[in-house]
Motif scaffolding. Structure first.
Motif, PDB file in Angstrom:
ATOM      1  N   ASN A 146      17.313 -24.538 -23.667  1.00 31.98           N
ATOM      2  CA  ASN A 146      17.864 -23.515 -24.426  1.00 31.98           C
ATOM      3  C   ASN A 146      19.266 -22.678 -22.564  1.00 31.98           C
ATOM      4  OD1 ASN A 146      17.787 -23.362 -26.749  1.00 31.98           O
ATOM      5  ND2 ASN A 146      16.136 -21.817 -26.551  1.00 31.98           N
ATOM      6  N   ALA A 147      18.248 -23.014 -21.536  1.00 31.49           N
ATOM      7  CA  ALA A 147      19.129 -22.923 -20.404  1.00 31.49           C
ATOM      8  C   ALA A 147      19.915 -23.518 -20.197  1.00 31.49           C
ATOM      9  CB  ALA A 147      17.956 -22.447 -18.930  1.00 31.49           C
ATOM     10  N   GLN A 148      20.122 -24.486 -20.780  1.00 35.00           N
ATOM     11  CA  GLN A 148      21.736 -25.650 -20.069  1.00 35.00           C
ATOM     12  C   GLN A 148      22.319 -25.495 -21.146  1.00 35.00           C
ATOM     13  OE1 GLN A 148      19.571 -29.301 -21.374  1.00 35.00           O
ATOM     14  NE2 GLN A 148      18.852 -29.851 -18.979  1.00 35.00           N
ATOM     15  N   GLN A 149      21.808 -24.723 -22.295  1.00 32.25           N
ATOM     16  CA  GLN A 149      23.236 -23.771 -22.779  1.00 32.25           C
ATOM     17  C   GLN A 149      23.934 -22.565 -22.800  1.00 32.25           C
ATOM     18  OE1 GLN A 149      23.342 -26.218 -25.579  1.00 32.25           O
ATOM     19  NE2 GLN A 149      21.789 -27.106 -25.040  1.00 32.25           N
ATOM     20  N   LEU A 150      23.401 -22.894 -21.698  1.00 31.23           N
ATOM     21  CA  LEU A 150      23.770 -20.805 -21.006  1.00 31.23           C
ATOM     22  C   LEU A 150      24.305 -20.689 -19.940  1.00 31.23           C
ATOM     23  CD1 LEU A 150      20.956 -18.693 -21.801  1.00 31.23           C
ATOM     24  CD2 LEU A 150      22.912 -18.539 -22.978  1.00 31.23           C
ATOM     25  N   GLY A 151      24.994 -21.701 -18.985  1.00 27.57           N
ATOM     26  CA  GLY A 151      26.144 -21.759 -17.884  1.00 27.57           C
ATOM     27  C   GLY A 151      25.475 -20.947 -16.873  1.00 27.57           C
ATOM     28  N   GLU A 152      26.167 -20.193 -16.420  1.00 25.36           N
ATOM     29  CA  GLU A 152      25.398 -19.678 -14.415  1.00 25.36           C
ATOM     30  C   GLU A 152      24.103 -18.885 -15.060  1.00 25.36           C
ATOM     31  OE1 GLU A 152      28.355 -16.877 -13.297  1.00 25.36           O
ATOM     32  OE2 GLU A 152      27.164 -16.096 -11.368  1.00 25.36           O
ATOM     33  N   LEU A 153      24.041 -18.096 -16.974  1.00 27.64           N
ATOM     34  CA  LEU A 153      23.486 -17.079 -16.542  1.00 27.64           C
ATOM     35  C   LEU A 153      22.474 -18.103 -16.929  1.00 27.64           C
ATOM     36  CD1 LEU A 153      22.622 -13.936 -17.651  1.00 27.64           C
ATOM     37  CD2 LEU A 153      23.049 -14.958 -20.010  1.00 27.64           C
ATOM     38  N   GLY A 154      21.986 -19.563 -17.776  1.00 29.99           N
ATOM     39  CA  GLY A 154      21.017 -20.201 -17.722  1.00 29.99           C
ATOM     40  C   GLY A 154      20.848 -20.370 -16.569  1.00 29.99           C
ATOM     41  N   ALA A 155      21.049 -21.181 -15.518  1.00 31.73           N
ATOM     42  CA  ALA A 155      21.453 -21.967 -14.006  1.00 31.73           C
ATOM     43  C   ALA A 155      20.066 -21.838 -13.402  1.00 31.73           C
ATOM     44  CB  ALA A 155      22.444 -21.257 -13.517  1.00 31.73           C
ATOM     45  N   ARG A 156      19.570 -20.262 -13.217  1.00 35.17           N
ATOM     46  CA  ARG A 156      18.199 -19.801 -12.426  1.00 35.17           C
ATOM     47  C   ARG A 156      16.857 -20.629 -13.262  1.00 35.17           C
ATOM     48  NH1 ARG A 156      15.214 -15.019 -14.108  1.00 35.17           N
ATOM     49  NH2 ARG A 156      16.033 -14.375 -15.556  1.00 35.17           N
ATOM     50  N   PHE A 157      17.116 -20.934 -14.006  1.00 38.86           N
ATOM     51  CA  PHE A 157      15.572 -21.185 -15.153  1.00 38.86           C
ATOM     52  C   PHE A 157      15.929 -22.556 -13.949  1.00 38.86           C
ATOM     53  CE2 PHE A 157      17.050 -17.861 -17.601  1.00 38.86           C
ATOM     54  CZ  PHE A 157      15.666 -16.600 -17.269  1.00 38.86           C
ATOM     55  N   LEU A 158      16.677 -23.635 -14.015  1.00 35.35           N
ATOM     56  CA  LEU A 158      16.951 -24.343 -14.108  1.00 35.35           C
ATOM     57  C   LEU A 158      16.437 -25.274 -12.471  1.00 35.35           C
ATOM     58  CD1 LEU A 158      19.884 -25.281 -16.141  1.00 35.35           C
ATOM     59  CD2 LEU A 158      17.320 -25.876 -16.500  1.00 35.35           C
ATOM     60  N   ASN A 159      17.723 -24.294 -11.467  1.00 36.71           N
ATOM     61  CA  ASN A 159      16.990 -24.416  -9.970  1.00 36.71           C
ATOM     62  C   ASN A 159      16.591 -23.430  -9.300  1.00 36.71           C
ATOM     63  OD1 ASN A 159      18.557 -21.261 -10.377  1.00 36.71           O
ATOM     64  ND2 ASN A 159      20.956 -22.638 -10.046  1.00 36.71           N
ATOM     65  N   GLY A 160      15.376 -22.729  -9.985  1.00 34.85           N
ATOM     66  CA  GLY A 160      14.367 -22.015  -9.368  1.00 34.85           C
ATOM     67  C   GLY A 160      14.751 -20.406  -8.467  1.00 34.85           C
ATOM     68  N   ARG A 161      16.297 -20.429  -9.125  1.00 36.46           N
ATOM     69  CA  ARG A 161      16.623 -18.348  -8.467  1.00 36.46           C
ATOM     70  C   ARG A 161      16.160 -17.374  -8.992  1.00 36.46           C
ATOM     71  NH1 ARG A 161      21.381 -18.164  -4.940  1.00 36.46           N
ATOM     72  NH2 ARG A 161      22.465 -17.476  -6.419  1.00 36.46           N
ATOM     73  N   ARG A 162      15.949 -16.279  -8.605  1.00 31.70           N
ATOM     74  CA  ARG A 162      15.265 -15.290  -8.725  1.00 31.70           C
ATOM     75  C   ARG A 162      16.835 -14.450  -9.587  1.00 31.70           C
ATOM     76  NH1 ARG A 162      10.343 -16.019  -9.050  1.00 31.70           N
ATOM     77  NH2 ARG A 162       9.654 -17.468  -7.171  1.00 31.70           N
ATOM     78  N   PRO A 163      16.065 -13.353 -10.619  1.00 30.00           N
ATOM     79  CA  PRO A 163      17.074 -12.710 -10.734  1.00 30.00           C
ATOM     80  C   PRO A 163      17.385 -11.725 -10.191  1.00 30.00           C
ATOM     81  CG  PRO A 163      15.356 -12.619 -11.923  1.00 30.00           C
ATOM     82  CD  PRO A 163      15.380 -13.961 -11.187  1.00 30.00           C
ATOM     83  N   SER A 164      18.244 -10.217 -10.056  1.00 26.98           N
ATOM     84  CA  SER A 164      18.668  -9.209  -9.672  1.00 26.98           C
ATOM     85  C   SER A 164      16.962  -8.313  -9.135  1.00 26.98           C
ATOM     86  CB  SER A 164      18.936  -8.161  -9.948  1.00 26.98           C
ATOM     87  OG  SER A 164      18.595  -7.803 -11.339  1.00 26.98           O
ATOM     88  N   LEU A 165      16.526  -7.970  -7.777  1.00 27.07           N
ATOM     89  CA  LEU A 165      15.454  -7.281  -8.952  1.00 27.07           C
ATOM     90  C   LEU A 165      15.026  -5.765  -9.003  1.00 27.07           C
ATOM     91  CD1 LEU A 165      15.679  -5.894  -4.463  1.00 27.07           C
ATOM     92  CD2 LEU A 165      13.558  -7.460  -5.573  1.00 27.07           C
ATOM     93  N   GLU A 166      16.051  -5.464  -9.933  1.00 24.27           N
ATOM     94  CA  GLU A 166      15.965  -4.968 -11.482  1.00 24.27           C
ATOM     95  C   GLU A 166      16.018  -5.181 -11.900  1.00 24.27           C
ATOM     96  OE1 GLU A 166      18.954  -4.573  -8.694  1.00 24.27           O
ATOM     97  OE2 GLU A 166      19.440  -2.999  -8.325  1.00 24.27           O
ATOM     98  N   ALA A 167      16.091  -6.921 -12.396  1.00 23.30           N
ATOM     99  CA  ALA A 167      15.115  -7.531 -13.459  1.00 23.30           C
ATOM    100  C   ALA A 167      14.510  -7.897 -13.508  1.00 23.30           C
ATOM    101  CB  ALA A 167      16.076  -8.918 -13.898  1.00 23.30           C
ATOM    102  N   VAL A 196      18.553 -11.771  -2.174  1.00 19.95           N
ATOM    103  CA  VAL A 196      17.224 -11.589  -3.159  1.00 19.95           C
ATOM    104  C   VAL A 196      17.440 -12.526  -3.983  1.00 19.95           C
ATOM    105  CG1 VAL A 196      17.104 -10.211  -5.899  1.00 19.95           C
ATOM    106  CG2 VAL A 196      17.337  -8.782  -3.593  1.00 19.95           C
ATOM    107  N   ARG A 197      18.273 -13.323  -4.150  1.00 19.44           N
ATOM    108  CA  ARG A 197      18.490 -14.622  -5.729  1.00 19.44           C
ATOM    109  C   ARG A 197      17.496 -15.927  -4.771  1.00 19.44           C
ATOM    110  NH1 ARG A 197      21.272 -13.026  -9.778  1.00 19.44           N
ATOM    111  NH2 ARG A 197      23.177 -11.993  -9.500  1.00 19.44           N
ATOM    112  N   ASN A 198      17.575 -16.097  -3.436  1.00 16.87           N
ATOM    113  CA  ASN A 198      16.941 -17.426  -2.713  1.00 16.87           C
ATOM    114  C   ASN A 198      15.824 -16.997  -2.608  1.00 16.87           C
ATOM    115  OD1 ASN A 198      19.664 -19.129  -3.410  1.00 16.87           O
ATOM    116  ND2 ASN A 198      20.585 -17.252  -1.712  1.00 16.87           N
ATOM    117  N   CYS A 199      15.208 -15.651  -2.341  1.00 12.91           N
ATOM    118  CA  CYS A 199      13.651 -15.014  -2.009  1.00 12.91           C
ATOM    119  C   CYS A 199      13.376 -15.594  -2.879  1.00 12.91           C
ATOM    120  CB  CYS A 199      14.027 -13.616  -1.297  1.00 12.91           C
ATOM    121  SG  CYS A 199      14.429 -13.339  -0.606  1.00 12.91           S
TER     122      CYS A 199
END
Ligand code: MG
Length: 374
Positions: free
Chosen positions: A163-184, A274-277
């Motif tokens: 599903n991440a592959q269908q979601l563009g930028e929003l799904g990318a972090r599930f594929l490249n192992g980056r983090r969401p915001s601290l708020e998330a 944050v996204r890279n930590c």
């Protein structure tokens, strides 16, 4: 309005924006606007009649998805303020995080996922995103609530690679192992703090678990000993509340200390950092283990209690029956769903069922299957 935020918080004027362009909010930040849109949505009102663990009709005092979401928002906001994170964004994510939940809690979701096995599956996090992106029909200009990227990112806690592959930028972090915001990250752990603790409270209130059983849970028993010693005459309801509030406090304080330490060590200066930590919002190892032990206790003793299981199995049958009935005969769907059903029947049926409250699903089941009903 933004001066109190840390450099690694999400600043409202730096949002990656909304899917459909809109004029800037006038007397509030973009994330306050998101929060307000969520509170005014139909999906949010439905949360009142959706199960957390106990089905809505089982008692007036048990948590529902709505009160659960409010507790998550409360815990999230408190922590966000101390960490100088964006409170409004944390609150918006917390209030929206369960919008995609089916009726009957996890049992309903599991059943719908099985029904959708050959049609792309059903994930409640992804469904929450569908609700705010597409399914709410309130605005003249667009479908959904048109929330900011950062709010949507926070809502999508988990996602399959497919599903991440269908979601563009929003799904990318599930594929490249980056983090969401601290708020998330924070809203996610506030969710865990909230449900572990309120499920203890609801479990005891229901009588399905007992104080004696909970003595095996370190996190619980530690505080039980302190409260009993300080208040030997205390009645059981107050005792339980005193223990639960101390457990919440212990989890929150541990999370704050651990997170502050990690921020001091890794020195993020921006949301990009944050996204890279690694994970910055976290419990200490010992608290994580204790929280896990509590979760396991609840799983073994409450979620798998035979009375909860009976209700769960009944719930699954209701969901399966509804799904099969609509798939076999789409003309049973209410008129407003018929058009979408022509485009994608299984997804329309899943959306319709997922949007139901517990009692609506039971009523719909009776309408379709009870011969004496109209
Ligand atoms: Mg939740």
């Amino acid at each position: 309005m933004t001066s109190n935020l840390a450099s690694y918080a999400i600043h409202p004027d730096q949002t990656k924006g909304r899917r459909h362009k809109e004029p800037a909010a006038q007397a509030r930040t973009e994330f306050q606007r998101d929060r307000d849109r969520i509170v005014h949505s139909t999906g949010f009102r439905r949360l009142e009649y959706k199960t957390q663990v106990f089905v809505n009709h089982e008692g007036d005092l048990f948590r529902t998805r709505l009160t659960h979401s409010l507790e998550v928002a409360q815990i999230g906001r408190s922590i966000a303020r101390v960490l100088a994170l964006n409170e409004d964004l944390t609150e918006a994510i917390a209030l929206a995080h369960d919008l995609g939940h089916t009726p009957f809690g996890h049992a309903g979701q599991d059943a719908l996922h099985e029904c959708m096995h050959d049609h792309g599956g059903f994930e409640h996090n992804l469904q929450s995103l569908r609700v705010v992106d597409q399914l709410e029909e309130h605005y003249a200009e667009f479908d959904g609530l048109n929330l900011c990227y950062e709010t949507r990112e926070g809502i999508l806690k988990h996602c399959s690679k497919e599903n991440a592959q269908q979601l563009g930028e929003l799904g990318a972090r599930f594929l490249n192992g980056r983090r969401p915001s601290l708020e998330a990250q924070l809203a996610n752990l506030a969710d865990e703090i909230a449900y572990n603790n309120h499920d203890v409270d609801d479990g005891l209130r229901s009588g399905l678990i007992t104080l004696e059983q909970l003595a095996e849970v370190e996190l619980f028993e530690r505080h039980a000993v302190i409260v009993r010693k300080a208040y030997p005459e205390i009645n059981e309801r107050r005792l339980v509340h005193e223990i639960v509030r101390r457990m919440i406090n212990a989890l929150v304080m541990d999370l704050l200390q651990t997170t502050q330490q990690r921020i001091a060590d890794q020195k993020p200066h921006s949301i990009e950092d944050v996204r890279n930590c690694g994970e910055l919002i976290a419990f200490s190892d010992s608290m994580r283990a204790e929280s896990k032990a509590l979760k396991k206790f609840l799983y073994d003793n409450l979620y798998r209690h035979y009375r909860v299981m009976r209700m769960s199995e009944k719930a699954k049958r209701i969901i399966r029956d509804l799904f099969d009935a609509f798939m076999q005969e789409p003309r049973l769907l209410p008129t407003q769903h018929q058009k979408k059903a022509h485009e994608n029947l299984s997804r329309t049926v899943a959306d319709y069922i997922a949007g139901m409250t517990d009692r609506y699903a039971m009523r719909e089941h009776r309408r379709l299957f009870a011969v004496e009903e109209e």
